[in-house]
Motif scaffolding. Sequence first.
Motif, short mmCIF file in Angstrom:
data_model
loop_
_atom_site.label_atom_id
_atom_site.label_comp_id
_atom_site.label_asym_id
_atom_site.label_seq_id
_atom_site.Cartn_x
_atom_site.Cartn_y
_atom_site.Cartn_z
N ALA A 1 4.21 8.95 2.54
CA ALA A 1 4.37 9.68 3.99
C ALA A 1 4.68 8.38 4.88
CB ALA A 1 2.80 9.98 4.51
N LEU A 2 4.13 7.12 4.71
CA LEU A 2 4.94 5.87 5.62
C LEU A 2 6.28 5.55 5.05
CD1 LEU A 2 1.66 3.74 5.11
CD2 LEU A 2 2.74 4.65 7.53
N GLN A 3 6.61 5.96 3.86
CA GLN A 3 8.15 5.57 3.58
C GLN A 3 8.99 6.69 3.87
OE1 GLN A 3 7.48 5.25 -0.79
NE2 GLN A 3 8.12 3.08 -0.47
N ALA A 4 8.55 7.78 4.42
CA ALA A 4 9.28 8.87 4.95
C ALA A 4 9.77 8.47 6.56
CB ALA A 4 8.46 10.31 4.90
N SER A 5 8.70 7.68 7.03
CA SER A 5 8.80 7.33 8.46
C SER A 5 9.57 6.06 8.74
CB SER A 5 7.61 7.36 9.31
OG SER A 5 6.84 8.49 9.43
N PHE A 6 9.03 4.82 7.86
CA PHE A 6 9.73 3.56 8.22
C PHE A 6 10.32 2.94 6.56
CE2 PHE A 6 5.58 4.67 10.47
CZ PHE A 6 6.20 4.59 11.76
N SER A 7 10.95 1.98 7.00
CA SER A 7 11.60 1.45 5.70
C SER A 7 10.54 0.48 5.04
CB SER A 7 12.92 0.58 6.06
OG SER A 7 12.54 -0.44 7.23
N SER A 8 10.55 0.14 3.99
CA SER A 8 9.61 -0.46 3.09
C SER A 8 10.20 -1.40 2.37
CB SER A 8 8.69 0.50 2.53
OG SER A 8 7.65 -0.17 1.70
N ASP A 9 9.23 -2.53 1.94
CA ASP A 9 9.56 -3.43 0.86
C ASP A 9 9.56 -2.83 -0.73
OD1 ASP A 9 6.93 -3.34 1.01
OD2 ASP A 9 6.49 -5.74 0.61
N ARG A 10 8.90 -1.66 -0.55
CA ARG A 10 8.82 -0.99 -1.95
C ARG A 10 9.77 0.01 -2.12
NH1 ARG A 10 3.14 -0.78 -4.21
NH2 ARG A 10 3.84 0.82 -5.47
N ALA A 11 10.47 0.07 -3.25
CA ALA A 11 11.42 1.24 -3.65
C ALA A 11 10.69 2.34 -3.51
CB ALA A 11 12.25 0.76 -4.63
N PRO A 12 11.30 3.79 -3.41
CA PRO A 12 10.62 4.74 -3.40
C PRO A 12 9.95 5.25 -4.72
CG PRO A 12 12.85 5.15 -2.05
CD PRO A 12 12.73 3.77 -2.68
N GLU A 13 10.79 4.66 -5.78
CA GLU A 13 10.45 5.04 -7.22
C GLU A 13 9.32 3.94 -7.63
OE1 GLU A 13 14.09 2.46 -7.10
OE2 GLU A 13 13.74 4.24 -6.33
N ASP A 14 8.97 3.17 -7.01
CA ASP A 14 8.07 2.19 -7.20
C ASP A 14 6.55 2.89 -7.04
OD1 ASP A 14 6.44 0.07 -7.80
OD2 ASP A 14 7.02 -1.13 -6.08
N ALA A 15 6.22 3.77 -7.73
CA ALA A 15 4.91 4.67 -7.51
C ALA A 15 3.85 3.81 -7.84
CB ALA A 15 5.21 5.90 -8.28
N PRO A 16 2.75 4.12 -7.19
CA PRO A 16 1.27 3.40 -7.69
C PRO A 16 1.16 4.06 -9.09
CG PRO A 16 1.29 4.20 -5.58
CD PRO A 16 2.52 4.60 -5.82
N ALA A 17 0.48 3.20 -9.97
CA ALA A 17 0.09 3.35 -11.31
C ALA A 17 -1.24 3.08 -11.45
CB ALA A 17 0.92 2.87 -12.37
N ASP A 18 -1.72 3.52 -12.65
CA ASP A 18 -3.20 2.91 -12.95
C ASP A 18 -3.32 1.48 -13.45
OD1 ASP A 18 -4.58 5.18 -12.88
OD2 ASP A 18 -3.86 6.23 -14.57
N ALA A 19 -4.42 0.67 -13.25
CA ALA A 19 -4.44 -0.55 -13.75
C ALA A 19 -4.82 -0.71 -15.17
CB ALA A 19 -5.63 -1.27 -12.84
N PRO A 20 -4.17 -1.67 -15.70
CA PRO A 20 -4.71 -1.78 -17.30
C PRO A 20 -6.22 -1.97 -17.38
CG PRO A 20 -3.41 -3.67 -16.60
CD PRO A 20 -3.42 -2.66 -15.33
N ASN A 21 -6.67 -1.29 -18.33
CA ASN A 21 -8.27 -1.27 -18.75
C ASN A 21 -9.30 -0.76 -17.53
OD1 ASN A 21 -7.32 -2.86 -20.97
ND2 ASN A 21 -7.25 -4.81 -20.10
N GLY A 22 -8.74 0.01 -16.77
CA GLY A 22 -9.43 0.51 -15.79
C GLY A 22 -10.00 -0.36 -14.49
N ARG A 23 -9.23 -1.61 -14.54
CA ARG A 23 -9.95 -2.39 -13.68
C ARG A 23 -9.72 -1.93 -12.25
NH1 ARG A 23 -7.50 -7.90 -15.24
NH2 ARG A 23 -6.18 -6.77 -16.85
N PRO A 24 -10.22 -2.40 -11.08
CA PRO A 24 -9.70 -2.27 -9.62
C PRO A 24 -8.36 -2.46 -9.24
CG PRO A 24 -11.93 -3.25 -9.62
CD PRO A 24 -11.28 -3.26 -11.13
N ILE A 25 -7.76 -1.88 -8.32
CA ILE A 25 -6.32 -2.09 -7.98
C ILE A 25 -6.21 -2.00 -6.50
CG2 ILE A 25 -5.41 0.01 -8.37
CD1 ILE A 25 -3.11 -1.22 -9.84
N VAL A 26 -5.32 -2.82 -6.26
CA VAL A 26 -5.16 -2.87 -4.63
C VAL A 26 -3.52 -2.55 -4.65
CG1 VAL A 26 -4.86 -4.00 -2.49
CG2 VAL A 26 -6.86 -4.25 -3.79
N TRP A 27 -3.22 -1.53 -3.59
CA TRP A 27 -1.60 -1.32 -3.52
C TRP A 27 -1.42 -1.82 -2.16
CZ3 TRP A 27 -4.91 2.67 -5.61
CH2 TRP A 27 -4.65 2.98 -6.80
#
Length: 128
Positions: free
Chosen positions: A33-59
């Motif tokens: 939703a934010l990328q639809a409105s504003f340019s970002s340092d993340r590429a659109p294909e850089d989608a959030p993924a699960d962390a290895p070993n189920g550890r907490p993750i921050v996007w």
Amino acid sequence: MSTQQDLPAGTAAEVAVTLDSCCKEDARAVLAALQASFSSDRAPEDAPADAPNGRPIVWAATFDVSRTLGLPGPSRLTEPVVVTAQGGYRAVDRLRAGLAEAFSVRVIGTASGDQEEEVRLRVETAAG
């Protein structure tokens, strides 16, 4: 949001965004939703993924809110997401308005400084 004037480009128009304690699907919906409105340092294909070993993750991503690219449509979340936004006062307001195009947004905390602020937002699927 579409009636707001553009902000001058540069660091004053950048907002650092972090999401944590949410599933990757909800993180993906908020960031898209934010990328639809504003340019970002993340590429659109850089989608959030699960962390290895189920550890907490921050996007994290940085958005340049100096210019609105478009307006996102309504989007659904599986549960409320807490978004932390840090930047100049006007820039954070523009980011919050961009999120409000797709979700219900409520401020749940703020920390203010001289030139910038940090705002915690509760983002949920909009009613209706």
